[in-house]
Design an enzyme around this catalytic site. Structure first.
Site, PDB file in Angstrom:
ATOM      1  N   ARG A  29       0.800  -1.228   0.000  1.00 41.59           N
ATOM      2  CA  ARG A  29       0.000   0.000   0.000  1.00 41.59           C
ATOM      3  C   ARG A  29       0.832   1.277   0.000  1.00 41.59           C
ATOM      4  O   ARG A  29       0.579   2.189  -0.768  1.00 41.59           O
ATOM      5  CB  ARG A  29      -0.946   0.016   1.208  1.00 41.59           C
ATOM      6  CG  ARG A  29      -1.969  -1.085   1.186  1.00 41.59           C
ATOM      7  CD  ARG A  29      -2.991  -0.947   2.298  1.00 41.59           C
ATOM      8  NE  ARG A  29      -3.947   0.106   2.028  1.00 41.59           N
ATOM      9  CZ  ARG A  29      -5.022   0.335   2.758  1.00 41.59           C
ATOM     10  NH1 ARG A  29      -5.279  -0.406   3.805  1.00 41.59           N
ATOM     11  NH2 ARG A  29      -5.843   1.316   2.466  1.00 41.59           N
ATOM     12  N   HIS A  75      -8.158  -3.468  -6.703  1.00 41.50           N
ATOM     13  CA  HIS A  75      -7.779  -2.796  -5.452  1.00 41.50           C
ATOM     14  C   HIS A  75      -8.965  -2.781  -4.486  1.00 41.50           C
ATOM     15  O   HIS A  75      -9.769  -1.841  -4.490  1.00 41.50           O
ATOM     16  CB  HIS A  75      -7.331  -1.359  -5.767  1.00 41.50           C
ATOM     17  CG  HIS A  75      -6.541  -0.711  -4.663  1.00 41.50           C
ATOM     18  ND1 HIS A  75      -5.263  -1.097  -4.331  1.00 41.50           N
ATOM     19  CD2 HIS A  75      -6.855   0.294  -3.815  1.00 41.50           C
ATOM     20  CE1 HIS A  75      -4.815  -0.344  -3.337  1.00 41.50           C
ATOM     21  NE2 HIS A  75      -5.765   0.497  -2.996  1.00 41.50           N
ATOM     22  N   TYR A 119     -18.469  13.736 -11.301  1.00 40.68           N
ATOM     23  CA  TYR A 119     -18.441  14.921 -12.166  1.00 40.68           C
ATOM     24  C   TYR A 119     -17.213  14.958 -13.076  1.00 40.68           C
ATOM     25  O   TYR A 119     -17.276  15.506 -14.163  1.00 40.68           O
ATOM     26  CB  TYR A 119     -18.463  16.198 -11.320  1.00 40.68           C
ATOM     27  CG  TYR A 119     -19.696  16.341 -10.466  1.00 40.68           C
ATOM     28  CD1 TYR A 119     -20.968  16.345 -11.038  1.00 40.68           C
ATOM     29  CD2 TYR A 119     -19.605  16.471  -9.083  1.00 40.68           C
ATOM     30  CE1 TYR A 119     -22.104  16.469 -10.255  1.00 40.68           C
ATOM     31  CE2 TYR A 119     -20.738  16.602  -8.287  1.00 40.68           C
ATOM     32  CZ  TYR A 119     -21.983  16.599  -8.882  1.00 40.68           C
ATOM     33  OH  TYR A 119     -23.099  16.717  -8.107  1.00 40.68           O
TER      34      TYR A 119
END
Length: 752
Positions: A29, A75, A119
């Site tokens: 990570r 993931h 968006y």
């Protein structure tokens, strides 16, 4: 099956579990791989975009779709962390080379957050496709199962340049962090080529090609002399400064301006707002009077913070003040930690390039092995087709005389003619000699008739010649290290010419900032505090003109000097120091500043008992009297400390400071007395000399014996204050006629 209980030491289990967790965070990570310079989430985002076909020449796709594919396939973590990784990959003010082409609001350099993922839209940049993902179809890297083994993902991306240097990295793991600055693509490629020419090259020699970091925000690195040590050890601190230019006024009436056009890399985000706040603080605290206005004119074109200057301003002194007191000069802590060969390692500059070049040779070895095998297959097929064209009549006869495709293929591969009808024995004998390979036989059966045209046969032979040339080329590359190195160099040179950008950050050695403080003129002033705790200073002349008004409206009025400090003693037994230089100099009607903002005093929890200027305390003693009758004297020097707050006296349970008196030299005489008055009307007069001198941390001694429901109300020093009579119950009381007793007495109760 019977249940089996395994006994284990709890500490051993916890230790193993924590180490497993830590290594998972470190490798899966938080830390980038030295080969492609990417953290797992970044690698998976780019691969998911590649799989979605979001090429640079295709339309943008919603970020939510990219995040969803990344999370669902590769993931299995929070969507916010995946989207944040995507946003950072798009921000060209954070990355040396942005890898994602965003459409919509992806945040700003001033700390504005990106719009929601529903968006914004994104696709890959041409640079990313060409340099990071282009050879994935050539078996250059290993593919591993995803978290649920339903998909395959690359263990590492086939990145052709050291992304760890070009885009830098930052991450926090368990017990370790990484923080690598970005560098210039052209310079990094130059260093790679130099390393290929001489693997024994030193870090110092590599720095002829990479002189230092190249931050996308520009600015200046001003400790060039420290960079060699940083690149050799992988750790250290880089000092950064913003770029400041003087813009003279165009007309005589215009003011000169200081314009900050580049900022330190560490100022990205909310720190720009904090920096402007620091400038305002310098103005408010009178540390500079050269700035008349501050405006942030930054836009998409770049940073532009304008400081308007007063006439005849000391520009160099102001620059030094900004470097010293604000974020305009900051440090970037370098820690070049990355995953190398499966474990975290702190790397030098040469180590990063060495590991990456090793990776490049592996990529190219696998790439050209794959290409060679592919061309060898084509060579085999072309040879079979050319041979088939020369005996096409026999092959047609075999096909027409066979009852199944299997019989035809068996004849072509091994010469089996048993069930095939031939027109002549000669044809049968020729067919029995055929020995095509399986691949050739399949290609012959797939051959279209138009390929038998004379020109097509010539083209087939020409293709065969081209395949032979490619095979020779690939074999040369794979067998000759110099040829392999030249291929890598040619590829790097093409990347440099197509994508390289000029350096933005200046590397130099600059002298440490020397801030010459202008001496402050010493003035006699009055320190004022109203009943709401607002403080300010006024000059003596203003005080004299308005003394009556001030005495009516202000709670405290203390004559002092502006370079002094005020010692604030509280009933809770604490002393706070207030530097008068921090107190604004104002006019009579100015509101002032809350005292809580200037020192550690907290008006919601503490009550002021007394305040003294520090200079008035020199060589004197302080008399402490608590509500429960405890008394002590303390040398004033004990309160001359550098700390902003200290313990002034120790208090008993449910006790508090009733009075603190700054004793004058007159009180040191043997005839000086003290009178303690209690709420219940008891008066005790005894010699002041009976009060011991104690340390500030001591409780003190009992001055007056009180009943449980009684406490000290008032303290008098008759001789010191030339005070003989007071009003008590509307009658005059002569303090000096009170019976002189000893300390720790109950005193005399006056009933009148």
């Amino acid at each position: 099956m019977s249940e089996q209980i395994v006994k284990a030491e709890f500490s051993d289990v916890m230790q193993k579990s924590y180490i497993d967790y830590a290594m998972s965070v470190i490798c899966q990570r938080a830390l980038p791989d030295v080969r492609d310079g990417l953290k797992p989430v970044q690698r998976r985002v780019l691969f998911a975009m590649s799989e979605l076909g979001l090429n640079y020449d295709k339309p943008h796709r919603k970020s939510a779709r990219i995040v969803g594919d990344t999370m669902g396939k590769y993931h299995p973590h929070g969507d916010s962390s995946i989207y944040e990784a995507l946003v950072v990959l798009e921000q060209d003010f954070k990355k040396g080379m942005a890898l994602v082409d965003g459409h919509g609001n992806f945040g700003s350099i001033e700390g504005d957050g990106a719009a929601a993922m529903r968006y914004t839209e994104a696709k890959l940049k041409k640079f990313t496709q060409d340099v990071y993902l282009s050879d994935l179809d050539k078996n250059v890297v290993d593919f591993i199962p995803n978290f649920d083994e339903t998909e395959k993902e690359p263990e590492v991306l086939p990145v052709r340049v050291p992304n760890l240097l070009i885009n830098g990295a930052e991450g926090i793991a368990v017990g370790m962090t990484t923080n690598i600055p970005p560098h210039n693509l052209i310079e990094v490629i130059g260093a790679m080529e130099a390393y290929m020419d001489d693997p024994d090259i030193t870090v110092k020699e590599l720095m002829n090609y990479i002189p230092g970091p190249d931050f996308p925000t520009g600015g200046e690195v001003v400790n060039k002399k420290d960079l060699l040590s940083i690149y050799e050890t992988g750790t250290g601190k880089i000092r950064l400064r913003g770029k400041v230019d003087l813009e003279p006024g165009k007309r005589k009436t215009d003011r000169d301006k200081l314009v900050i056009s580049e900022i330190p890399y560490t100022m990205i985000g909310a720190n720009i707002g904090k920096f402007i706040g620091e400038i305002f603080n310098l103005i408010e605290t009178k540390q500079t009077t050269d700035i008349t206005d501050v405006s942030n004119e930054s836009s998409k074109e770049g940073i532009r913070i304008v400081l308007e200057l007063k006439r005849n301003a000391d520009v160099e002194q102001l620059k030094n003040l900004l470097y010293k007191k604000t974020r305009l000069e900051d440090t970037f802590g370098v820690n070049m930690l990355a995953i190398a060969e499966g474990r975290p390692e702190t790397l030098s500059l040469k180590d990063v390039i060495s590991y990456h070049m090793k990776f490049q040779y592996q990529l190219n070895q696998r790439k050209y092995t794959t290409l060679l095998n592919k061309e060898l297959e084509q060579k085999e097929i072309k040879e079979g087709l050319i041979k088939a064209c020369d005996m096409i009549d026999l092959i047609i006869e075999i096909i027409r005389g066979s009852k199944s495709l299997k019989e035809v293929k068996a004849c072509l591969v091994s010469g089996e003619t048993g069930n095939i009808h031939f027109r002549t024995k000669k044809s049968k004998m020729e067919a029995a000699k055929l020995r095509f390979t399986e691949r050739q036989a399949t290609a012959i059966l797939d051959l279209r008739l138009y390929r038998l045209i004379g020109l097509e046969v010539l083209a087939l032979k020409q293709e065969y010649e081209e395949i032979l040339a490619k095979i020779a080329r690939y074999e040369e590359i794979l067998s000759n290290p110099d040829a392999m190195a030249q291929v890598i160099k040619d590829d790097l040179e093409r990347i440099r010419l197509e994508y390289g950008l000029p350096r933005k950050t200046v590397i130099k050695d600059a002298k440490a900032v020397v801030l010459v403080q202008k001496p402050v003129e010493e003035l006699d002033v009055y320190f004022l505090m109203d009943r709401f705790g607002y403080v300010r200073l006024i000059d003596e002349a203003t005080m004299e003109r308005n003394r009556e008004t001030v005495e009516k409206e202000e709670k405290y009025m203390i004559p002092c000097q502006n370079l002094d400090r005020i010692c604030i003693f509280t009933k809770e037994g604490t002393m706070h120091q207030l530097k008068l230089l921090d107190v604004p100099m104002g006019r009579l009607r100015d509101k002032g500043t809350p005292v809580d903002n200037l020192c550690n005093y907290d008006s919601s929890k503490e009550t002021i008992a007394e305040m003294f200027p520090a200079r008035d305390m020199i060589g004197r003693k302080l008399l402490f009297v608590t509500a429960k009758g405890m008394v002590k004297q303390v040398e004033a020097e004990e309160f001359f400390v550098t700390k902003r707050s200290i313990l002034a006296t120790k208090l008993g349970e449910e006790d508090y400071v009733e009075e603190i008196i700054l004793l004058s030299h007159e009180t040191e005489g043997q005839d000086s007395t003290i009178v303690l008055q209690s709420v219940n009307g008891y008066f005790l007069r005894f010699p002041l000399s009976q009060i011991s001198i104690k340390k500030k941390g001591a409780v003190g001694i009992r001055g007056m014996r009180l009943s449980e429901d009684d406490r000290i109300r008032q303290v008098y020093l008759p001789e010191a204050n030339h005070l003989e009579e007071i009003m008590y119950k509307e009658k005059e009381l002569n303090l000096k006629r009170l019976k002189l007793a000893a300390r720790d007495g109950k005193g005399t109760k006056l009933r009148r």
